[in-house]
Design an enzyme around this catalytic site. Structure first.
Site, short mmCIF file in Angstrom:
data_model
loop_
_atom_site.label_atom_id
_atom_site.label_comp_id
_atom_site.label_asym_id
_atom_site.label_seq_id
_atom_site.Cartn_x
_atom_site.Cartn_y
_atom_site.Cartn_z
N GLU A 28 28.49 26.54 -6.12
CA GLU A 28 27.82 26.93 -7.36
C GLU A 28 27.58 28.43 -7.33
O GLU A 28 27.47 29.04 -6.25
CB GLU A 28 26.48 26.18 -7.47
CG GLU A 28 25.67 26.52 -8.72
CD GLU A 28 24.39 25.70 -8.83
OE1 GLU A 28 23.65 25.90 -9.81
OE2 GLU A 28 24.13 24.87 -7.94
N ASN A 173 25.23 18.53 -15.81
CA ASN A 173 24.57 18.46 -14.50
C ASN A 173 23.09 18.15 -14.66
O ASN A 173 22.40 18.82 -15.43
CB ASN A 173 24.72 19.80 -13.77
CG ASN A 173 23.92 19.84 -12.48
OD1 ASN A 173 24.31 19.26 -11.47
ND2 ASN A 173 22.77 20.52 -12.49
N GLU A 174 22.62 17.12 -13.97
CA GLU A 174 21.20 16.80 -13.87
C GLU A 174 20.47 16.95 -15.20
O GLU A 174 19.42 17.60 -15.29
CB GLU A 174 20.54 17.66 -12.78
CG GLU A 174 21.08 17.35 -11.40
CD GLU A 174 20.35 18.08 -10.28
OE1 GLU A 174 19.51 18.96 -10.59
OE2 GLU A 174 20.62 17.80 -9.10
N TYR A 245 18.99 14.58 -1.54
CA TYR A 245 18.83 15.49 -0.41
C TYR A 245 17.73 14.95 0.50
O TYR A 245 16.79 14.31 0.03
CB TYR A 245 18.45 16.90 -0.88
CG TYR A 245 19.50 17.59 -1.72
CD1 TYR A 245 20.51 18.33 -1.12
CD2 TYR A 245 19.46 17.51 -3.11
CE1 TYR A 245 21.47 18.97 -1.90
CE2 TYR A 245 20.42 18.15 -3.89
CZ TYR A 245 21.42 18.88 -3.27
OH TYR A 245 22.37 19.51 -4.04
N GLU A 293 26.34 15.58 -5.18
CA GLU A 293 25.44 16.48 -4.45
C GLU A 293 24.71 15.67 -3.40
O GLU A 293 24.00 14.72 -3.73
CB GLU A 293 24.42 17.16 -5.38
CG GLU A 293 24.97 18.25 -6.26
CD GLU A 293 23.88 19.04 -6.97
OE1 GLU A 293 22.78 19.22 -6.38
OE2 GLU A 293 24.12 19.47 -8.11
N GLN A 349 25.74 22.83 -0.23
CA GLN A 349 27.00 23.35 -0.74
C GLN A 349 27.91 23.72 0.43
O GLN A 349 27.65 23.24 1.53
CB GLN A 349 26.72 24.53 -1.65
CG GLN A 349 25.93 24.10 -2.91
CD GLN A 349 25.76 25.24 -3.92
OE1 GLN A 349 26.47 26.22 -3.94
NE2 GLN A 349 24.76 25.08 -4.78
#
Length: 502
Positions: A28, A173-174, A245, A293, A349
């Site tokens: 990103e 995205n999100e 995450y 992700e 990432q």
């Protein structure tokens, strides 16, 4: 003292073929992922395009099949037209997702060229935050249409004659996140995503499209968001995304290493929602999952206020240690155990920003501990995943019960005549006697037993000590009469590579 665990891997107990895109990654326009990461004109290793060759070599060694670009939160405010054409004519813009200044020196064509050099495909994302159908269809035309239209001919005028032929595209995205530019309700997003998907496919019918799932299972709208979005987009998308995450910021290592069980549950829940909408619509089509992700993310919050409008300031440059490598290894095993539904995944990432590869501007590159389990899985985890039948002692942690000390899976590559067993011993103080029953394959021979361990679970690789935590080949695995025995050291990542004889 050691504990004992066992696994049966039968060649007829096939779970799924591994989609190579399971080992994808993500870049990103955030921090130094692009500028100072993949792109640094003037660096001693930079080529004529400004691409750091030391970074390219490290990425090539991972054999990354696909890389998501350009975001991430960044994409929800990105005008892709700002990043094409002569660099001297590109304007600097204020980037609102991360409060930096975007030079636009790297855009669609530069990244496509970098990915080609890295041996990777591109998972392209379109802006459904501040933009929508028109910008998305024009971008598909610019990237994938051969010639004879305004946007394809514009690409050719920019020096790119052959179309990029990007196959996989993310529809935003999100979009459920209040932090997202142009955040939407599930109905608002689902309607826009569906109409955008239709227009994109009318330009290029070969596209595979990913709809946004929840930004995480902790979102208050989780599950309802997935069901609503799929209800509105089912016929025009192929994948639903998941993001997650993990961290050990409270210092509870036993609980941290159990968090891959949360990933198992997350995947199972989203797959169930997909199947519910399939049943509701009486459809024969199966929606697969894209975990586009995932990673260990240790840093908290953003330093945006301290880096206001800077160009590529350091952001989220976590230093990963031995226990982080174990957590990543457990998550990789979870992904393989769900290879029947998870067809794509992107460790987020790739360079500098919560990444397995770290660089210094104008200086060297070093590999974080998490680089190695990712590399091992990508190199050796290709083929057919076998159902793991595991017997292991278990423990309870703060958030989880019945956590097996052994986390393991096996992959059979029939073409190469190889079996790879990936195994983590979660026990923090005891070794593990592991027995693997492979008798259905006949005779097998141990080719290599890779081990990654360290007496200090907080040990990390740094610029000063880049080789502090490295895998080694001193594993003890032996094969006899179709059985493998090995001693797995405490808190260790193991890769047992086997050759099938005959």
């Amino acid at each position: 003292m050691t504990i004992k665990a066992s696994m049966i891997a039968d060649k007829d107990f096939k779970l799924a073929e591994v989609d190579p895109r399971l080992y994808g990654s993500f870049i990103e326009h955030l921090g130094r992922a692009v500028y100072g990461g993949i792109y640094e004109p003037g660096h001693a290793t930079a080529d004529e395009n400004g691409f750091r060759q030391d970074v390219l070599n490290a990425v090539r060694a991972l054999n990354v099949p696909i890389i998501r670009y350009p975001g991430g939160n960044f994409v929800s405010g990105y005008n892709w037209e700002d990043g094409v054409g002569p660099k001297a004519e590109r304007k600097q813009t204020l980037e609102l997702a991360w409060w930096t200044t975007e030079t636009n020196h790297v855009g669609t064509n530069e990244f496509a060229e970098w990915a080609r050099l890295a041996g990777s495909e591109v998972m392209m994302a379109v802006n459904l935050g501040t933009r929508g159908i028109d910008a998305a269809r024009n971008l598909v035309e610019y990237c994938n249409h051969p010639s004879g239209s305004y946007w394809s001919d514009l690409r050719i005028s920019h020096g790119v004659k052959a179309p990029h032929q990007f196959k996989t595209w993310c529809l935003g995205n999100e979009m459920d996140g209040p932090w997202q530019i142009g955040a939407k309700t599930a109905v608002e997003y689902g309607r826009l995503a569906n109409e955008t998907a239709k227009a994109m496919r009318w330009v290029d019918p070969s596209l595979e499209l990913v709809a946004c799932g929840s930004s995480g299972s902790s979102m208050s709208t989780f599950a309802e968001w997935e069901a609503t979005v799929l209800d509105l987009t089912y016929d025009n998308v192929d994948f639903l995304s998941l993001h997650t995450y993990y961290n050990n910021n409270d210092g509870d290592t036993a609980n941290f290493l159990a968090k891959s069980l949360d990933l198992d549950q997350f995947i199972g829940s989203v797959a169930a929602i997909c199947d519910y909408i399939k049943a509701k619509k009486k459809s024969k089509k199966k929606i697969n999952l894209s975990l586009d992700e995932w990673n260990v993310w240790k840093s908290q919050g953003s330093s945006r206020m301290e880096t206001h409008w800077q160009i590529a300031p350091p952001e989220f440059e976590d230093v990963y240690n031995m226990e982080d490598a174990l957590a990543v290894g457990c998550c990789l095993i979870s992904l393989l155990k769900h290879a029947d539904r998870v067809k794509m995944a992107c460790i987020a990432q790739l360079i500098n920003t919560i990444a397995p590869i770290t660089t210094e501007n104008g200086g060297p590159l070093w590999l974080q501990t998490t680089y190695y389990p990712y590399m091992h899985a990508s190199l050796y985890g290709r083929g057919t995943v076998l159902h793991p039948l595991i017997t292991s002692p278990k423990y309870d942690s703060r958030d989880f019960t019945d956590v097996p000390y052994l986390e393991a899976v096996s992959v059979y590559n029939e073409e190469l005549g190889e079996i790879t067993v990936f195994a983590v011993n979660r026990h923090l103080s005891e070794g593990m006697e592991l027995s693997v029953d492979l008798r259905s394959f006949g005779q097998t021979e141990v080719v290599q037993h890779i081990v990654m361990d360290h007496e200090d679970l907080q040990a990390a690789n740094t610029k000063q000590h880049p080789g502090n935590v490295l895998p080694h080949d001193r594993g003890t695995a032996v094969a006899e009469d179709g059985r493998i025995t090995a001693l797995l050291s405490k808190a260790s990542w193991n890769v047992i590579r086997l050759r099938v004889e005959g």
